[in-house]
Design an enzyme around this catalytic site. Sequence first.
Site, PDB file in Angstrom:
ATOM      1  N   ARG A 163       0.854  -1.205   0.000  1.00  0.00           N
ATOM      2  CA  ARG A 163       0.000   0.000   0.000  1.00  0.00           C
ATOM      3  C   ARG A 163       0.878   1.238   0.000  1.00  0.00           C
ATOM      4  O   ARG A 163       0.593   2.234  -0.640  1.00  0.00           O
ATOM      5  CB  ARG A 163      -0.956   0.007   1.207  1.00  0.00           C
ATOM      6  CG  ARG A 163      -1.647   1.371   1.379  1.00  0.00           C
ATOM      7  CD  ARG A 163      -2.862   1.378   2.305  1.00  0.00           C
ATOM      8  NE  ARG A 163      -2.739   0.545   3.475  1.00  0.00           N
ATOM      9  CZ  ARG A 163      -1.946   0.794   4.523  1.00  0.00           C
ATOM     10  NH1 ARG A 163      -1.203   1.887   4.552  1.00  0.00           N
ATOM     11  NH2 ARG A 163      -1.881  -0.037   5.537  1.00  0.00           N
TER      12      ARG A 163
ATOM     13  N   ASP B 246      -8.998  18.133 -14.733  1.00  0.00           N
ATOM     14  CA  ASP B 246      -9.240  16.752 -15.140  1.00  0.00           C
ATOM     15  C   ASP B 246      -8.872  16.669 -16.619  1.00  0.00           C
ATOM     16  O   ASP B 246      -9.572  17.213 -17.482  1.00  0.00           O
ATOM     17  CB  ASP B 246     -10.710  16.396 -14.892  1.00  0.00           C
ATOM     18  CG  ASP B 246     -11.034  14.948 -15.239  1.00  0.00           C
ATOM     19  OD1 ASP B 246     -10.317  14.359 -16.071  1.00  0.00           O
ATOM     20  OD2 ASP B 246     -12.018  14.405 -14.688  1.00  0.00           O
TER      21      ASP B 246
ATOM     22  N   LYS C 232      -9.208   5.489 -19.258  1.00  0.00           N
ATOM     23  CA  LYS C 232      -9.612   5.946 -20.576  1.00  0.00           C
ATOM     24  C   LYS C 232      -8.412   5.903 -21.551  1.00  0.00           C
ATOM     25  O   LYS C 232      -7.925   4.838 -21.822  1.00  0.00           O
ATOM     26  CB  LYS C 232     -10.237   7.332 -20.454  1.00  0.00           C
ATOM     27  CG  LYS C 232     -11.254   7.460 -19.281  1.00  0.00           C
ATOM     28  CD  LYS C 232     -12.491   6.595 -19.431  1.00  0.00           C
ATOM     29  CE  LYS C 232     -13.335   6.509 -18.156  1.00  0.00           C
ATOM     30  NZ  LYS C 232     -13.780   7.785 -17.597  1.00  0.00           N
TER      31      LYS C 232
ATOM     32  N   TYR D  35     -18.181  15.767 -15.479  1.00  0.00           N
ATOM     33  CA  TYR D  35     -18.385  14.316 -15.547  1.00  0.00           C
ATOM     34  C   TYR D  35     -19.354  13.917 -14.424  1.00  0.00           C
ATOM     35  O   TYR D  35     -19.216  14.376 -13.282  1.00  0.00           O
ATOM     36  CB  TYR D  35     -17.027  13.623 -15.379  1.00  0.00           C
ATOM     37  CG  TYR D  35     -17.132  12.146 -15.122  1.00  0.00           C
ATOM     38  CD1 TYR D  35     -17.631  11.286 -16.102  1.00  0.00           C
ATOM     39  CD2 TYR D  35     -16.758  11.599 -13.898  1.00  0.00           C
ATOM     40  CE1 TYR D  35     -17.739   9.935 -15.861  1.00  0.00           C
ATOM     41  CE2 TYR D  35     -16.864  10.239 -13.662  1.00  0.00           C
ATOM     42  CZ  TYR D  35     -17.360   9.413 -14.644  1.00  0.00           C
ATOM     43  OH  TYR D  35     -17.475   8.075 -14.395  1.00  0.00           O
TER      44      TYR D  35
HETATM   45  C1  LIG Z   1     -14.294   8.240 -16.305  1.00  0.00           C
HETATM   46  C2  LIG Z   1     -14.004   9.592 -15.844  1.00  0.00           C
HETATM   47  C3  LIG Z   1     -13.697   9.857 -14.496  1.00  0.00           C
HETATM   48  C4  LIG Z   1     -13.774   8.799 -13.414  1.00  0.00           C
HETATM   49  O1  LIG Z   1     -12.817   7.808 -13.542  1.00  0.00           O
HETATM   50  P1  LIG Z   1     -13.029   6.273 -13.120  1.00  0.00           P
HETATM   51  O2  LIG Z   1     -11.758   5.635 -13.517  1.00  0.00           O
HETATM   52  O3  LIG Z   1     -14.233   5.766 -13.880  1.00  0.00           O
HETATM   53  O4  LIG Z   1     -13.283   6.259 -11.649  1.00  0.00           O
HETATM   54  C5  LIG Z   1     -13.350  11.151 -14.148  1.00  0.00           C
HETATM   55  N1  LIG Z   1     -13.331  12.143 -15.064  1.00  0.00           N
HETATM   56  C6  LIG Z   1     -13.625  11.933 -16.361  1.00  0.00           C
HETATM   57  C7  LIG Z   1     -13.579  13.072 -17.324  1.00  0.00           C
HETATM   58  C8  LIG Z   1     -13.973  10.654 -16.792  1.00  0.00           C
HETATM   59  O5  LIG Z   1     -14.292  10.463 -18.089  1.00  0.00           O
END
Ligand SMILES: *Cc1c(COP(=O)(O)O)cnc(C)c1O
Length: 380
Positions: free
Chosen positions: A49, A175, A200, A102
């Site tokens: 961890r 983000d 992603k 999001y």
């Molecule tokens: C998918 C997504 C998240 C969240 O991420 P997870 O890996 O699904 O927890 C945050 N911000 C954006 C823009 C996203 O597309």
Amino acid sequence: MTYGFDTLAIHAGQEPEARTGSVVPPIYQTSTYAQDAVGAPREGYEYSRSGNPTRDALQECLRALEGGQRALTFASGLAAEDTLLRALCRPGDHVLIPDDAYGGTFRLFSKVAEKWGIDWTAAPLGDLDAVRAAFRPDHTRLIWAETPTNPLLGIADIAALATLAHEYDGMLVVDNTFASPYLQQPIAHGADVVVHSTTKYLGGHSDVVGGALIAAAAGIGEDLAFHQNAMGAVNGPFDAWLTLRGIRTLGVRMDRHCRNAERVVEYLAQHEAVAQVLYPGLESHPGHETAAKQMSAYGGMISFRAAGGPEQAVRICNSTKVFTLAESLGGVESLIEHPGQMTHLSAAGSPLEVPADLVRLSVGIESVDDLLADLEQALG
Ligand SMILES: *Cc1c(COP(=O)(O)O)cnc(C)c1O
């Protein structure tokens, strides 16, 4: 010696392993490490961890790609966001979020953080006057930007928001999931922390969930590292390894995502079943100039509104064959979804509700003619 982006993606944090020369960083699938003596862990590794060499390789690579001082990776994008929020905010603090954030980010603020005394306002972050009006000089701790936004592809000016936040001793979080560091590096424009859902484009193959934080300053990086260990939302070694494997091809994948998306935009823009195409690469997009200033290309995400309304939008989503009907984005395969009933259902009835006639595409790296033919039969 400074290396180019694609060299860093393949080599940063990924020196051949010392004992065998293994070119690929091994998966250190272990929870604990033998210590040479009490209080003498080898190279600082005592428990996974707190530290794991496979995770460290991924963290160092992401740090290099975003140009920050420290990167930390997590079990998901939302785990990264939660860790960031609790590390930086206290009860009584106020956060500005995009008015088309999001859905999961909106849910984290409205349903979780709010209960712990963190106040939030959803504002159109592409409109600086509106941001200034919503900013509370004594309380606003963070401007939390997404650019481009999910799913409306809104654009915010990173440098302008950073200047505004810093004027009042606040911080700018960006983000960067939709752009990926290949297309946009927010720290170079003044952001304090970059957030990623590595699920992603970074992972890129729809086979692993993960998240990351990259801090511009070492002090914040250290604070985040403390919270990563204290809160424990780390990613496992195999997940870190898969993500790192994906990152090595980020540049070539993004080039193709962008090229295919341009062709799809061109096709949709002239189709009578499409009322509006939302893509920052279009000159008609209100954020186009800002996007051109801070992005090297416009990415693989496209949203459009169906001229025939919500029923037609749903019908299109149910009719494609190459585009798979699924949530998520950024993988090699093309995906289609209906945000109103899928990814952004949690924003229904809120100020962040998305139009019911909206369709979102994650354009993959398949042969583009097959993508166009698939859309042709689905829209027809
Ligand atoms: C998918 C997504 C998240 C969240 O991420 P997870 O890996 O699904 O927890 C945050 N911000 C954006 C823009 C996203 O597309």
